[in-house]
Write a protein that holds these residues in place. Structure first.
Motif, short mmCIF file in Angstrom:
data_model
loop_
_atom_site.label_atom_id
_atom_site.label_comp_id
_atom_site.label_asym_id
_atom_site.label_seq_id
_atom_site.Cartn_x
_atom_site.Cartn_y
_atom_site.Cartn_z
N PHE B 34 22.63 18.61 47.44
CA PHE B 34 23.43 17.61 46.75
C PHE B 34 24.78 18.22 46.37
N TYR B 36 27.58 17.38 43.33
CA TYR B 36 27.92 16.63 42.12
C TYR B 36 29.35 16.97 41.71
N GLN B 38 31.98 16.90 38.26
CA GLN B 38 32.02 16.81 36.80
C GLN B 38 33.46 16.87 36.33
N ASN B 41 34.47 17.44 30.12
CA ASN B 41 33.69 16.86 29.01
C ASN B 41 32.92 15.61 29.41
N LYS B 42 32.54 15.53 30.66
CA LYS B 42 31.76 14.40 31.16
C LYS B 42 30.46 14.89 31.76
N GLY B 43 29.57 13.93 32.04
CA GLY B 43 28.35 14.27 32.75
C GLY B 43 28.62 14.45 34.23
N LEU B 44 27.56 14.71 34.98
CA LEU B 44 27.69 14.93 36.41
C LEU B 44 27.48 13.62 37.17
N LEU B 46 26.79 12.07 41.05
CA LEU B 46 26.38 12.42 42.40
C LEU B 46 27.42 11.94 43.40
N LYS B 49 24.14 13.26 49.08
CA LYS B 49 22.90 14.04 49.18
C LYS B 49 22.46 14.15 50.63
N PHE B 90 29.75 20.91 41.90
CA PHE B 90 28.54 21.73 41.96
C PHE B 90 27.73 21.38 43.19
N THR B 102 15.84 22.47 40.05
CA THR B 102 17.12 22.30 40.71
C THR B 102 17.90 23.59 40.54
N PHE B 104 21.49 25.22 40.75
CA PHE B 104 22.91 24.90 40.78
C PHE B 104 23.72 26.09 41.27
N GLY B 105 24.73 25.79 42.07
CA GLY B 105 25.74 26.80 42.34
C GLY B 105 26.60 27.01 41.10
N ALA B 106 27.41 28.04 41.14
CA ALA B 106 28.23 28.40 39.98
C ALA B 106 29.36 27.41 39.75
#
Lengths: 113, 114
Positions: B34, B36, B38, B41-44, B46, B49, B90, B102, B104-106
């Protein structure tokens, strides 16, 4: 409704306080997640609930206590936190888990003073 | 074991030029991958995928990614960057080990210059 709603958006709490973060989704998803995200870092998985049962606890300190009252709600109870717990707390949900994507809320920005 | 590596911590492009964000993965199983985005100051959100169907995946906002098993890569591209694309991206891998895990990459911070 394709949203994951988190409340509050911002929270400041003292180290002796007890507070709760709330997360709600109405997509019929059966897996819900809590992540912690520090500045300039990727999210770190904390807890996973699957079908309202705790499935994963990533060795999170006991001052964080998750609760899943029903399939739409997820809470994170906070008690005796430390300043280093200040972070963005993200809730997510997915239809089941594993091979499906997660939908994220906007997060709660927590500051511990 | 599974892992994901985002090869660039920062990428800077000019508005209207192509975007390439690189992601390599390691997985003992057929992975789901996937991307994502961001915003501060927000959510992720998509973007797209891959779940073992078509290897070229189209996502939202003009982004696409190609799954290359031989190179263990899942790079994200967009033909023409827009100022609103400036954000953190990400790359994420999941698999059937542990079900809900899950990785996550850095992250890669994309800067878009006017």
């Amino acid at each position: 409704d394709t949203e994951v709603t988190q409340t509050p958006k911002h929270l400041v709490m003292g180290m002796t306080n007890k507070k709760s973060l709330k997360c709600e989704q109405h997509m019929g998803h059966r897996a819900m997640y809590w992540y912690k995200q520090k500045a300039k870092k990727p999210p770190e998985l904390m807890f996973v609930y699957s079908y309202e049962k705790l499935s994963i606890n990533e060795s999170v300190p006991s001052r964080f206590s998750p609760e899943c009252p029903n399939s739409s709600l997820l809470n994170l109870h906070l008690h005796a936190l430390q300043p280093e717990d200040s972070a963005l707390y993200l809730c997510a949900s997915s239809p089941t888990g594993g091979y499906t994507e997660a939908f994220f809320g906007q997060g709660t920005r927590l500051t511990v003073v | 074991a599974q892992s994901v590596t985002q090869l660039d911590s920062h990428v800077s492009v000019s508005e209207g030029t192509p975007v390439l964000l690189r992601c390599n993965y390691s997985s003992s199983y057929s992975p789901s991958l996937f991307w994502y985005v961001q915003h501060p100051n927000k959510g992720l959100q998509l973007l797209l995928k891959y779940t073992s169907a078509a290897t070229l995946v189209k996502g939202i906002n003009g982004f696409e990614a190609e799954f290359k098993k031989s190179e263990t890569s899942f790079h994200l591209t967009k033909p023409s960057a827009h100022m609103s694309d400036a954000a953190e991206y990400f790359c994420v891998v999941t698999g059937n080990t542990g079900g809900f895990k899950t990785i996550f990459g850095a992250g890669t911070r994309l800067f878009v210059k006017a």
